[in-house]
Design a protein around this motif. Structure first.
Motif, PDB file in Angstrom:
ATOM      1  N   ALA A  17     -14.829  -3.368 -16.822  1.00  0.00           N
ATOM      2  CA  ALA A  17     -13.790  -2.629 -16.816  1.00  0.00           C
ATOM      3  C   ALA A  17     -14.090  -1.620 -15.648  1.00  0.00           C
ATOM      4  CB  ALA A  17     -12.771  -2.520 -17.888  1.00  0.00           C
ATOM      5  N   THR A  18     -14.689  -0.862 -16.081  1.00  0.00           N
ATOM      6  CA  THR A  18     -14.990   0.663 -15.624  1.00  0.00           C
ATOM      7  C   THR A  18     -15.475   0.366 -13.646  1.00  0.00           C
ATOM      8  OG1 THR A  18     -15.953   2.339 -17.891  1.00  0.00           O
ATOM      9  CG2 THR A  18     -15.839   2.928 -15.401  1.00  0.00           C
ATOM     10  N   ALA A  19     -16.490  -0.232 -13.930  1.00  0.00           N
ATOM     11  CA  ALA A  19     -16.689  -0.572 -12.271  1.00  0.00           C
ATOM     12  C   ALA A  19     -15.899  -1.554 -11.661  1.00  0.00           C
ATOM     13  CB  ALA A  19     -17.503  -2.149 -12.451  1.00  0.00           C
ATOM     14  N   ASP A  20     -15.067  -2.120 -12.796  1.00  0.00           N
ATOM     15  CA  ASP A  20     -13.610  -2.826 -11.151  1.00  0.00           C
ATOM     16  C   ASP A  20     -12.486  -1.879 -10.979  1.00  0.00           C
ATOM     17  OD1 ASP A  20     -15.096  -5.357 -12.091  1.00  0.00           O
ATOM     18  OD2 ASP A  20     -13.788  -5.697 -13.762  1.00  0.00           O
ATOM     19  N   GLY A  21     -12.048  -1.082 -11.913  1.00  0.00           N
ATOM     20  CA  GLY A  21     -11.551   0.324 -11.823  1.00  0.00           C
ATOM     21  C   GLY A  21     -12.649   1.131  -9.971  1.00  0.00           C
ATOM     22  N   GLN A  22     -12.953   1.240 -10.507  1.00  0.00           N
ATOM     23  CA  GLN A  22     -13.347   2.206  -9.160  1.00  0.00           C
ATOM     24  C   GLN A  22     -13.993   1.131  -7.950  1.00  0.00           C
ATOM     25  OE1 GLN A  22     -18.046   3.312 -11.446  1.00  0.00           O
ATOM     26  NE2 GLN A  22     -16.726   5.062 -12.209  1.00  0.00           N
ATOM     27  N   ILE A  23     -14.028   0.071  -8.121  1.00  0.00           N
ATOM     28  CA  ILE A  23     -14.503  -0.520  -6.878  1.00  0.00           C
ATOM     29  C   ILE A  23     -12.729  -0.372  -6.605  1.00  0.00           C
ATOM     30  CG2 ILE A  23     -13.858  -3.299  -6.011  1.00  0.00           C
ATOM     31  CD1 ILE A  23     -16.757  -3.196  -7.959  1.00  0.00           C
ATOM     32  N   ARG A  24     -11.849  -1.047  -7.316  1.00  0.00           N
ATOM     33  CA  ARG A  24      -9.955  -1.495  -7.016  1.00  0.00           C
ATOM     34  C   ARG A  24      -9.665   0.275  -6.335  1.00  0.00           C
ATOM     35  NH1 ARG A  24      -9.128  -4.376 -10.920  1.00  0.00           N
ATOM     36  NH2 ARG A  24      -9.098  -1.979 -12.510  1.00  0.00           N
ATOM     37  N   ARG A  25     -10.082   1.361  -6.864  1.00  0.00           N
ATOM     38  CA  ARG A  25      -9.907   2.410  -6.420  1.00  0.00           C
ATOM     39  C   ARG A  25     -10.351   2.946  -4.892  1.00  0.00           C
ATOM     40  NH1 ARG A  25     -10.625   4.378 -11.915  1.00  0.00           N
ATOM     41  NH2 ARG A  25     -12.312   4.792 -11.155  1.00  0.00           N
ATOM     42  N   ALA A  26     -11.884   2.393  -5.236  1.00  0.00           N
ATOM     43  CA  ALA A  26     -12.730   2.833  -3.142  1.00  0.00           C
ATOM     44  C   ALA A  26     -11.800   1.265  -2.387  1.00  0.00           C
ATOM     45  CB  ALA A  26     -13.662   2.315  -3.252  1.00  0.00           C
ATOM     46  N   LEU A  27     -11.166   1.104  -2.688  1.00  0.00           N
ATOM     47  CA  LEU A  27     -11.027  -0.639  -1.813  1.00  0.00           C
ATOM     48  C   LEU A  27      -9.441   0.197  -1.698  1.00  0.00           C
ATOM     49  CD1 LEU A  27     -11.557  -3.845  -3.469  1.00  0.00           C
ATOM     50  CD2 LEU A  27     -12.634  -2.668  -1.392  1.00  0.00           C
ATOM     51  N   MET A  28      -8.721   0.445  -2.422  1.00  0.00           N
ATOM     52  CA  MET A  28      -7.043   0.882  -2.496  1.00  0.00           C
ATOM     53  C   MET A  28      -7.076   2.301  -1.723  1.00  0.00           C
ATOM     54  SD  MET A  28      -5.643  -1.729  -2.290  1.00  0.00           S
ATOM     55  CE  MET A  28      -4.274  -0.999  -2.595  1.00  0.00           C
ATOM     56  N   GLU A  29      -7.992   3.118  -1.835  1.00  0.00           N
ATOM     57  CA  GLU A  29      -7.211   4.661  -1.068  1.00  0.00           C
ATOM     58  C   GLU A  29      -7.315   4.773  -0.172  1.00  0.00           C
ATOM     59  OE1 GLU A  29     -10.320   8.493  -1.446  1.00  0.00           O
ATOM     60  OE2 GLU A  29      -9.382   7.884  -3.089  1.00  0.00           O
ATOM     61  N   PRO A  30      -7.918   4.293   0.745  1.00  0.00           N
ATOM     62  CA  PRO A  30      -7.733   4.468   2.351  1.00  0.00           C
ATOM     63  C   PRO A  30      -6.381   3.717   2.845  1.00  0.00           C
ATOM     64  CG  PRO A  30     -10.364   3.358   2.154  1.00  0.00           C
ATOM     65  CD  PRO A  30      -8.972   2.815   0.920  1.00  0.00           C
ATOM     66  N   LEU A  31      -5.840   2.697   2.123  1.00  0.00           N
ATOM     67  CA  LEU A  31      -4.701   2.172   1.696  1.00  0.00           C
ATOM     68  C   LEU A  31      -3.779   3.193   1.795  1.00  0.00           C
ATOM     69  CD1 LEU A  31      -5.421  -1.738   1.948  1.00  0.00           C
ATOM     70  CD2 LEU A  31      -5.805   0.043   3.575  1.00  0.00           C
ATOM     71  N   ALA A  32      -3.897   3.712   1.207  1.00  0.00           N
ATOM     72  CA  ALA A  32      -2.613   4.483   0.677  1.00  0.00           C
ATOM     73  C   ALA A  32      -1.440   5.018   1.333  1.00  0.00           C
ATOM     74  CB  ALA A  32      -3.460   5.662  -0.647  1.00  0.00           C
ATOM     75  N   PRO A  33      -2.466   6.257   2.491  1.00  0.00           N
ATOM     76  CA  PRO A  33      -1.200   6.524   2.999  1.00  0.00           C
ATOM     77  C   PRO A  33       0.120   5.004   3.875  1.00  0.00           C
ATOM     78  CG  PRO A  33      -2.765   7.685   3.794  1.00  0.00           C
ATOM     79  CD  PRO A  33      -3.579   6.191   2.837  1.00  0.00           C
ATOM     80  N   VAL A  34      -0.656   3.980   3.913  1.00  0.00           N
ATOM     81  CA  VAL A  34       0.053   2.771   4.613  1.00  0.00           C
ATOM     82  C   VAL A  34       0.609   1.959   3.609  1.00  0.00           C
ATOM     83  CG1 VAL A  34      -0.070   0.882   5.801  1.00  0.00           C
ATOM     84  CG2 VAL A  34      -1.637   2.344   6.457  1.00  0.00           C
ATOM     85  N   VAL A  35       0.864   2.268   2.679  1.00  0.00           N
ATOM     86  CA  VAL A  35       1.220   1.713   1.433  1.00  0.00           C
ATOM     87  C   VAL A  35       2.631   2.212   0.566  1.00  0.00           C
ATOM     88  CG1 VAL A  35       1.247   1.042  -1.116  1.00  0.00           C
ATOM     89  CG2 VAL A  35      -0.451  -0.053   0.534  1.00  0.00           C
ATOM     90  N   SER A  36       2.065   4.089   1.100  1.00  0.00           N
ATOM     91  CA  SER A  36       3.251   4.517   0.723  1.00  0.00           C
ATOM     92  C   SER A  36       4.474   5.048   2.121  1.00  0.00           C
ATOM     93  CB  SER A  36       2.444   6.285   0.910  1.00  0.00           C
ATOM     94  OG  SER A  36       1.927   6.793   0.120  1.00  0.00           O
ATOM     95  N   LEU A  37       3.911   4.943   3.056  1.00  0.00           N
ATOM     96  CA  LEU A  37       5.138   4.352   4.313  1.00  0.00           C
ATOM     97  C   LEU A  37       6.046   3.826   4.433  1.00  0.00           C
ATOM     98  CD1 LEU A  37       6.314   5.606   6.775  1.00  0.00           C
ATOM     99  CD2 LEU A  37       3.823   4.416   8.392  1.00  0.00           C
ATOM    100  N   CYS A  38       4.967   1.980   3.792  1.00  0.00           N
ATOM    101  CA  CYS A  38       6.091   1.171   3.458  1.00  0.00           C
ATOM    102  C   CYS A  38       7.239   0.877   2.629  1.00  0.00           C
ATOM    103  CB  CYS A  38       4.869  -0.190   2.890  1.00  0.00           C
ATOM    104  SG  CYS A  38       4.054  -1.173   5.049  1.00  0.00           S
ATOM    105  N   LEU A  39       6.352   1.751   1.002  1.00  0.00           N
ATOM    106  CA  LEU A  39       7.305   1.931  -0.178  1.00  0.00           C
ATOM    107  C   LEU A  39       8.510   3.287   0.470  1.00  0.00           C
ATOM    108  CD1 LEU A  39       4.668   2.603  -2.224  1.00  0.00           C
ATOM    109  CD2 LEU A  39       6.206   0.275  -2.725  1.00  0.00           C
ATOM    110  N   LEU A  40       8.175   3.872   1.116  1.00  0.00           N
ATOM    111  CA  LEU A  40       9.510   4.924   1.468  1.00  0.00           C
ATOM    112  C   LEU A  40      10.322   3.721   2.563  1.00  0.00           C
ATOM    113  CD1 LEU A  40       7.244   8.660   2.133  1.00  0.00           C
ATOM    114  CD2 LEU A  40       9.387   7.684   0.526  1.00  0.00           C
ATOM    115  N   LEU A  41      10.257   3.819   3.240  1.00  0.00           N
ATOM    116  CA  LEU A  41      11.079   2.663   4.710  1.00  0.00           C
ATOM    117  C   LEU A  41      11.095   1.567   3.545  1.00  0.00           C
ATOM    118  CD1 LEU A  41       8.255   2.401   7.719  1.00  0.00           C
ATOM    119  CD2 LEU A  41      10.351   3.939   7.229  1.00  0.00           C
ATOM    120  N   ALA A  42      10.988   1.064   2.697  1.00  0.00           N
ATOM    121  CA  ALA A  42      11.664  -0.264   1.928  1.00  0.00           C
ATOM    122  C   ALA A  42      12.137   1.066   0.646  1.00  0.00           C
ATOM    123  CB  ALA A  42      10.804  -0.349   1.257  1.00  0.00           C
ATOM    124  N   GLU A  43      12.817   2.030   0.731  1.00  0.00           N
ATOM    125  CA  GLU A  43      13.561   3.537   0.039  1.00  0.00           C
ATOM    126  C   GLU A  43      14.691   2.916   0.813  1.00  0.00           C
ATOM    127  OE1 GLU A  43      11.803   6.621  -1.182  1.00  0.00           O
ATOM    128  OE2 GLU A  43      10.704   5.208  -3.569  1.00  0.00           O
TER     129      GLU A  43
END
Length: 104
Positions: free
Chosen positions: A16-42
């Motif tokens: 579970a710890t390894a899965d969380g670390q992998i998920r964070r490593a994959l999602m972190e570079p996308l955080a700005p893009v996802v944040s922008l999309c969420l703000l534009l949706a609001e």
């Protein structure tokens, strides 16, 4: 006194710890893009604001806010994307970037 974890429970916890670390490593570079999309949706009107919104994001310094979001203390269950989105939302509000101003 609690019983010691079984080997199977220990293995599950490591996985579970390894899965969380992998998920964070994959999602972190996308955080700005996802944040922008969420703000534009609001704020639907911001989608049409074009250059004004881009300039606002340039002035805010998304990279610096991403660094601050990474190091900010977070409540359990709060992701980097959630933290960054909140920070960007506050920065835009601090700049008094109303929908009318962005649309102009």
């Amino acid at each position: 006194m609690p019983a010691a974890a079984t080997p199977r429970q220990q293995s599950h916890k490591r996985r579970a710890t390894a899965d969380g670390q992998i998920r964070r490593a994959l999602m972190e570079p996308l955080a700005p893009v996802v944040s922008l999309c969420l703000l534009l949706a609001e704020k639907l009107a911001w989608r049409e604001s074009g250059e004004a919104l881009v300039s606002a994001f340039d002035d805010i310094g998304v990279a610096a806010e991403l660094d601050r979001a990474r190091t900010a203390p977070k409540l359990k269950g709060r992701t980097l994307t959630m933290e960054l989105t909140s920070r960007l939302r506050r920065k835009l509000a601090d700049r008094t970037l109303s929908t009318a101003k962005l649309a102009a």
